[in-house]
Each structure stands twice: as C-alpha cells, then as structure tokens.
Design a protein around this motif. Sequence first.
Motif: not given
Length: 92
Positions: A16-23, A34-43
Amino acid sequence: MGDDNFGHLERLVSELDARGLLARVVRTQSGRVFVRVINPKATSLSENVTCRVATDIPDWWYCWSWGERLHTVDDPAGAATKVARVLAAVGE
C-alpha cells in the motif's frame, strides 16, 4: 495465529505504501489487528483491512471492513491494487 496475521498485514502495508497510500498495522487493546489505510490526497477515503482464515477453506484472506473477502494473502500486491482502486479520488 496472531503472528501469521501480523506478518500478512505488514506485507500488505508495504504494498500500500508503494502505491502512495498511508497504511499502518493497528493493534487494539483487545488484541484485534488490522491495517488502517488512508488516501493522503483525499483523507475522507479510508478503509480498515483485516486478515483471517476462511471458514470454508483453510487459507488466509485479506478482508474488507464489512467482512467480505478482498484477496488471498499470498498476493499482497494484488490486494493493495484493489484497495488503491477503491480509495482512489476522482481524477486519480
């Protein structure tokens, strides 16, 4: 079981990090992981991904927050691609 679960989730975080997501892997006080995943461009676009053994077949799966199977753990890159697609902001 917990250690396998954590290792699978850590591999997903890397993808996920490699795809630019915060995880990050989160462990609750009760021990749930669990894994918490956030799109940093649209939180506001976020998801919690769990990992567990399926009840009908003895394989580990990544699962969406609502419990539906997302992808098998033997392909964390494939799972990360699906999560990235779902969390993509308009125009990404």
